[in-house]
Design a protein around this motif. Structure first.
Motif, PDB file in Angstrom:
ATOM      1  N   ASP A 221      23.502   7.053  43.703  1.00  0.00           N
ATOM      2  CA  ASP A 221      22.617   8.036  44.336  1.00  0.00           C
ATOM      3  C   ASP A 221      21.738   7.316  45.357  1.00  0.00           C
ATOM      4  N   LEU A 222      22.053   7.470  46.656  1.00  0.00           N
ATOM      5  CA  LEU A 222      21.309   6.770  47.705  1.00  0.00           C
ATOM      6  C   LEU A 222      19.855   7.243  47.775  1.00  0.00           C
ATOM      7  N   ALA A 223      19.657   8.554  47.635  1.00  0.00           N
ATOM      8  CA  ALA A 223      18.295   9.086  47.707  1.00  0.00           C
ATOM      9  C   ALA A 223      17.443   8.560  46.557  1.00  0.00           C
ATOM     10  N   LYS A 224      18.025   8.528  45.366  1.00  0.00           N
ATOM     11  CA  LYS A 224      17.320   7.983  44.205  1.00  0.00           C
ATOM     12  C   LYS A 224      17.030   6.504  44.405  1.00  0.00           C
ATOM     13  N   GLY A 225      18.008   5.777  44.946  1.00  0.00           N
ATOM     14  CA  GLY A 225      17.807   4.356  45.212  1.00  0.00           C
ATOM     15  C   GLY A 225      16.684   4.119  46.203  1.00  0.00           C
ATOM     16  N   GLY A 226      16.601   4.964  47.235  1.00  0.00           N
ATOM     17  CA  GLY A 226      15.516   4.842  48.201  1.00  0.00           C
ATOM     18  C   GLY A 226      14.163   5.086  47.565  1.00  0.00           C
ATOM     19  N   ASP A 227      14.073   6.111  46.713  1.00  0.00           N
ATOM     20  CA  ASP A 227      12.811   6.400  46.020  1.00  0.00           C
ATOM     21  C   ASP A 227      12.400   5.226  45.133  1.00  0.00           C
ATOM     22  N   LEU A 228      13.361   4.683  44.382  1.00  0.00           N
ATOM     23  CA  LEU A 228      13.065   3.566  43.485  1.00  0.00           C
ATOM     24  C   LEU A 228      12.648   2.325  44.273  1.00  0.00           C
ATOM     25  N   PHE A 229      13.324   2.078  45.391  1.00  0.00           N
ATOM     26  CA  PHE A 229      12.997   0.895  46.196  1.00  0.00           C
ATOM     27  C   PHE A 229      11.598   1.026  46.798  1.00  0.00           C
ATOM     28  N   ARG A 230      11.278   2.187  47.336  1.00  0.00           N
ATOM     29  CA  ARG A 230       9.946   2.376  47.929  1.00  0.00           C
ATOM     30  C   ARG A 230       8.845   2.298  46.891  1.00  0.00           C
ATOM     31  N   THR A 231       9.150   2.719  45.669  1.00  0.00           N
ATOM     32  CA  THR A 231       8.145   2.690  44.607  1.00  0.00           C
ATOM     33  C   THR A 231       7.924   1.286  44.065  1.00  0.00           C
ATOM     34  N   ASN A 232       9.004   0.523  43.896  1.00  0.00           N
ATOM     35  CA  ASN A 232       8.912  -0.754  43.194  1.00  0.00           C
ATOM     36  C   ASN A 232       9.006  -1.989  44.077  1.00  0.00           C
ATOM     37  N   CYS A 233       9.535  -1.855  45.290  1.00  0.00           N
ATOM     38  CA  CYS A 233       9.883  -3.042  46.079  1.00  0.00           C
ATOM     39  C   CYS A 233       9.286  -3.070  47.487  1.00  0.00           C
TER      40      CYS A 233
ATOM     41  N   GLU B 188      20.764  -9.845  40.261  1.00  0.00           N
ATOM     42  CA  GLU B 188      20.208 -10.955  39.476  1.00  0.00           C
ATOM     43  C   GLU B 188      18.718 -11.136  39.731  1.00  0.00           C
ATOM     44  N   ALA B 189      18.290 -10.916  40.977  1.00  0.00           N
ATOM     45  CA  ALA B 189      16.864 -11.024  41.284  1.00  0.00           C
ATOM     46  C   ALA B 189      16.073  -9.962  40.526  1.00  0.00           C
ATOM     47  N   MET B 190      16.613  -8.745  40.450  1.00  0.00           N
ATOM     48  CA  MET B 190      15.926  -7.702  39.694  1.00  0.00           C
ATOM     49  C   MET B 190      15.890  -8.040  38.205  1.00  0.00           C
ATOM     50  N   GLN B 191      16.944  -8.663  37.707  1.00  0.00           N
ATOM     51  CA  GLN B 191      16.992  -9.037  36.295  1.00  0.00           C
ATOM     52  C   GLN B 191      16.002 -10.138  35.946  1.00  0.00           C
ATOM     53  N   THR B 192      15.903 -11.130  36.818  1.00  0.00           N
ATOM     54  CA  THR B 192      15.210 -12.365  36.446  1.00  0.00           C
ATOM     55  C   THR B 192      13.841 -12.537  37.073  1.00  0.00           C
ATOM     56  N   GLY B 193      13.556 -11.843  38.193  1.00  0.00           N
ATOM     57  CA  GLY B 193      12.260 -11.993  38.826  1.00  0.00           C
ATOM     58  C   GLY B 193      11.992 -13.387  39.355  1.00  0.00           C
ATOM     59  N   PRO B 194      12.754 -13.848  40.358  1.00  0.00           N
ATOM     60  CA  PRO B 194      12.571 -15.221  40.860  1.00  0.00           C
ATOM     61  C   PRO B 194      11.259 -15.400  41.602  1.00  0.00           C
ATOM     62  N   GLN B 195      10.650 -16.570  41.436  1.00  0.00           N
ATOM     63  CA  GLN B 195       9.446 -16.996  42.152  1.00  0.00           C
ATOM     64  C   GLN B 195       8.331 -15.957  42.007  1.00  0.00           C
ATOM     65  N   ASN B 196       7.937 -15.278  43.099  1.00  0.00           N
ATOM     66  CA  ASN B 196       6.798 -14.362  43.034  1.00  0.00           C
ATOM     67  C   ASN B 196       7.190 -12.933  42.659  1.00  0.00           C
TER      68      ASN B 196
ATOM     69  N   GLN C  46      22.073   1.820  36.127  1.00  0.00           N
ATOM     70  CA  GLN C  46      22.337   2.811  37.177  1.00  0.00           C
ATOM     71  C   GLN C  46      21.255   2.767  38.246  1.00  0.00           C
ATOM     72  N   ASN C  47      19.996   2.568  37.848  1.00  0.00           N
ATOM     73  CA  ASN C  47      18.913   2.433  38.827  1.00  0.00           C
ATOM     74  C   ASN C  47      19.164   1.261  39.763  1.00  0.00           C
ATOM     75  N   LYS C  48      19.612   0.135  39.198  1.00  0.00           N
ATOM     76  CA  LYS C  48      19.887  -1.047  40.024  1.00  0.00           C
ATOM     77  C   LYS C  48      21.036  -0.764  40.990  1.00  0.00           C
ATOM     78  N   LYS C  49      22.060  -0.062  40.529  1.00  0.00           N
ATOM     79  CA  LYS C  49      23.172   0.302  41.411  1.00  0.00           C
ATOM     80  C   LYS C  49      22.673   1.190  42.552  1.00  0.00           C
ATOM     81  N   ASP C  50      21.793   2.136  42.242  1.00  0.00           N
ATOM     82  CA  ASP C  50      21.262   3.035  43.266  1.00  0.00           C
ATOM     83  C   ASP C  50      20.482   2.257  44.319  1.00  0.00           C
ATOM     84  N   ILE C  51      19.672   1.293  43.886  1.00  0.00           N
ATOM     85  CA  ILE C  51      18.883   0.484  44.824  1.00  0.00           C
ATOM     86  C   ILE C  51      19.797  -0.351  45.714  1.00  0.00           C
ATOM     87  N   ILE C  52      20.806  -0.968  45.122  1.00  0.00           N
ATOM     88  CA  ILE C  52      21.742  -1.788  45.902  1.00  0.00           C
ATOM     89  C   ILE C  52      22.477  -0.924  46.921  1.00  0.00           C
ATOM     90  N   ALA C  53      22.905   0.262  46.503  1.00  0.00           N
ATOM     91  CA  ALA C  53      23.602   1.166  47.422  1.00  0.00           C
ATOM     92  C   ALA C  53      22.683   1.576  48.573  1.00  0.00           C
TER      93      ALA C  53
END
Length: 269
Positions: free
Chosen positions: A143-155, A187-195, A207-214
């Protein structure tokens, strides 16, 4: 009872019991013994750990300690998991060239087979996130729209709303995500590298991670074009607004001055 007692005293009774016990042992061993494939996997994993330990001793132990316990020059690696190793070494961030506010991405010096061996050794020190599978990285139907919402909220507060990156405090920065592989983003979302904070499945599901990547693939893909023309690097409303004020308003002022000068010249004539 007398017949049973008589059989127990029979000279062959002990031999019969021994045969039954051996037969039962053979059946149980056949049922529960590891298969050849399982034994082969265990052997291969053991060899990978041994080879990874050798690579670790040469390239990592000086900073992270001989047993991954960490030193003043590098954090403990116990429990970071294979995903962290695959990300840090696969993107060339590790081994680090020099200490600093943030270790930059660079060309990696290990082959994927060597990275897998290092990951196997580090994983043997303590359980942690695993390298994502092909199924976890498959974004078909995401879901591209869901991925966009999640990315804007968290990243987006660090990486910008299209993943172009941005400056942080004390010389740190959020890197540009354009061209980064789906595996390394996961992997970056899983492990939280550096900052970066980590986003385990309890926070962002698979599924959320797949949406963000898409979503990132869509906004940064080769065919992704800004419908408004020049996108100014997708840096956001502040820089784009500043561009509008300086060049847009500046252009209007220049036109107004030119018109006024022409008018004054015409009147003098």
């Amino acid at each position: 009872m007398k017949k049973l007692s008589a059989r127990r005293r029979h000279p062959l009774a002990a031999f019969v019991v021994l045969l039954i016990a051996l037969a039962a042992t053979g059946v149980l061993f056949t049922a529960f013994a590891p298969t050849k494939e399982a034994r082969a996997d265990e052997t291969a994993q053991s060899l990978a750990i041994d080879e990874g330990k050798k690579l670790y001793a040469v390239g990592c132990a000086s900073c992270h300690g001989t047993g991954g316990q960490g030193t003043t020059d590098g954090p403990s690696l116990v429990g970071v998991g294979a995903a962290s190793v695959d990300f840090q070494v696969g993107t060339g961030r590790m081994p680090a060239q020099q200490p600093g506010a943030q270790v930059p991405k660079k060309k990696n010096i290990y082959s994927q087979a060597e990275i897998d061996q290092l990951a196997a050794y580090i994983s043997s020190l303590g359980a942690g996130p695993n390298v994502p599978t092909d199924e976890q990285l498959d974004t078909e139907g995401a879901d591209l729209a869901k991925g966009g919402d999640l990315f804007r909220t968290n990243c987006a507060q660090c990486h910008n709303f299209t993943g172009k990156g941005g400056a942080l405090t004390h010389g740190k920065y959020a890197p540009d995500l354009e061209g980064v592989s789906a595996k390394h983003i996961y992997e970056a979302m899983q492990t939280g590298p550096q900052n970066m904070p980590s986003f385990p499945d309890t926070t962002l599901s698979e599924q959320n991670k797949k949406d963000i990547i898409a979503y990132l693939n869509e906004v940064n893909g080769d065919e992704s074009k800004s419908p408004g023309g020049l996108e100014l690097g997708g840096l956001g409303p502040v820089s784009e607004g500043l561009f509008g004020w300086i060049f847009g308003l500046g252009g209007l002022i220049a036109v107004a001055v030119w018109v006024a000068a022409r008018t004054a010249k015409a009147k003098r004539s």
